[in-house]
Design an enzyme around this catalytic site. Structure first.
Site, mmCIF file in Angstrom:
data_model
loop_
_atom_site.group_PDB
_atom_site.id
_atom_site.type_symbol
_atom_site.label_atom_id
_atom_site.label_comp_id
_atom_site.label_asym_id
_atom_site.label_seq_id
_atom_site.Cartn_x
_atom_site.Cartn_y
_atom_site.Cartn_z
ATOM 1 N N ASP A 42 -4.724 25.381 -14.221
ATOM 2 C CA ASP A 42 -5.759 24.353 -14.283
ATOM 3 C C ASP A 42 -7.000 24.826 -13.537
ATOM 4 O O ASP A 42 -7.072 24.773 -12.314
ATOM 5 C CB ASP A 42 -5.233 23.055 -13.676
ATOM 6 C CG ASP A 42 -6.140 21.865 -13.948
ATOM 7 O OD1 ASP A 42 -7.314 22.079 -14.298
ATOM 8 O OD2 ASP A 42 -5.669 20.724 -13.805
ATOM 9 N N HIS A 85 -4.106 21.731 -17.715
ATOM 10 C CA HIS A 85 -4.844 20.497 -17.449
ATOM 11 C C HIS A 85 -4.676 19.515 -18.602
ATOM 12 O O HIS A 85 -4.749 19.890 -19.764
ATOM 13 C CB HIS A 85 -6.329 20.820 -17.257
ATOM 14 C CG HIS A 85 -7.149 19.649 -16.822
ATOM 15 N ND1 HIS A 85 -7.152 19.188 -15.519
ATOM 16 C CD2 HIS A 85 -7.989 18.835 -17.510
ATOM 17 C CE1 HIS A 85 -7.960 18.150 -15.428
ATOM 18 N NE2 HIS A 85 -8.478 17.912 -16.632
ATOM 19 N N CYS A 128 -7.531 13.081 -14.940
ATOM 20 C CA CYS A 128 -8.697 13.973 -14.992
ATOM 21 C C CYS A 128 -9.819 13.350 -14.157
ATOM 22 O O CYS A 128 -9.649 13.123 -12.973
ATOM 23 C CB CYS A 128 -9.088 14.215 -16.449
ATOM 24 S SG CYS A 128 -10.428 15.401 -16.706
#
Length: 227
Positions: A163, A195, A115
């Site tokens: 995502d 995600h 991330c």
């Protein structure tokens, strides 16, 4: 196999990090970069998993002790991150890994981020020639610009089909930049995933099959590049 927290100083500032070493006591060095939640148990567990695979892993605490489980607070912490200071921290973490953790400086080191950390992994690779392998798990940070031309090693990318944080057009643009600079890269988007699908502490998005495949590919990639 569990690691431990360490503290070291750089230019008058103290850096805290979680370090996990393999059973042999030494191995190729890998920096593990946190999601926007902070240096939480999941990231420490990932470092331990790398150690079990023969790597010396270090996960710096980029939020200086702060963690959260609330998305709004995580977003605030991410946006408050001082990028210039973070660049210095990442360089010092790389130095510590090479000098103090029994890693081979001739091999270079790897960096893996998730991330927010995925974008920071690319950022670190563009600012530290010692980084010879980069793995970006669905990286995103709006204030972090990547210096593609200065990346010295190969790049692996892991992305999710669904995502909004790292959408397909952003992934394509990243691949095009790497191609333009002649940088070897291997990107894979996992069908049916969302995600943060690698994070097994988040059952609402975790995808066991995709996570296992991504892990095996990551370990092989790092060994191929660093051994």
């Amino acid at each position: 196999m569990k690691g431990n927290m360490v503290e070291f100083s750089a230019e008058g500032e103290f850096i805290h990090a979680y370090v996990s070493t393999p059973p042999s006591g030494s191995g190729p060095g890998v920096i593990v970069l946190q999601e926007w939640w902070g240096l939480v148990g999941h990231i420490k567990d990932v470092a331990d998993r790398f150690a079990a695979e023969g790597f010396t892993a270090i996960a710096p605490d980029l939020y200086k002790g702060k963690t959260t489980t609330e998305p709004d607070e995580a977003d605030s912490l991410m946006m408050a991150l001082h990028i210039g200071e973070t660049e210095k921290t990442l360089k010092e973490v790389g130095r510590y890994l090479l000098q103090d953790c029994s890693t081979n400086p001739k091999q270079g080191i790897g960096v893996v981020g998730f991330c927010m950390g995925g974008q920071l992994a690319m950022f670190a690779a563009g600012h530290n020639p010692k980084i010879k392998a980069t793995v970006n798990f669905y990286g995103i940070h709006p204030n972090v610009a990547i210096s593609y031309r200065h990346i010295q090693g190969a790049v692996m990318g892991v992305f999710a089909e669904h995502d909004d944080s790292a959408p397909h057009d952003v992934v394509r643009a990243m691949a095009m930049e790497l191609t333009a600079e002649g940088i070897d890269h291997d990107f894979k988007t996992y069908p049916g995933t969302h995600h943060a699908f690698f994070n097994n502490d988040r059952p609402e998005v975790y995808n066991a099959g995709a996570a296992e495949d991504a892990w095996k590919r990551t370990v092989k990639f790092l060994h191929d590049q660093l051994d």
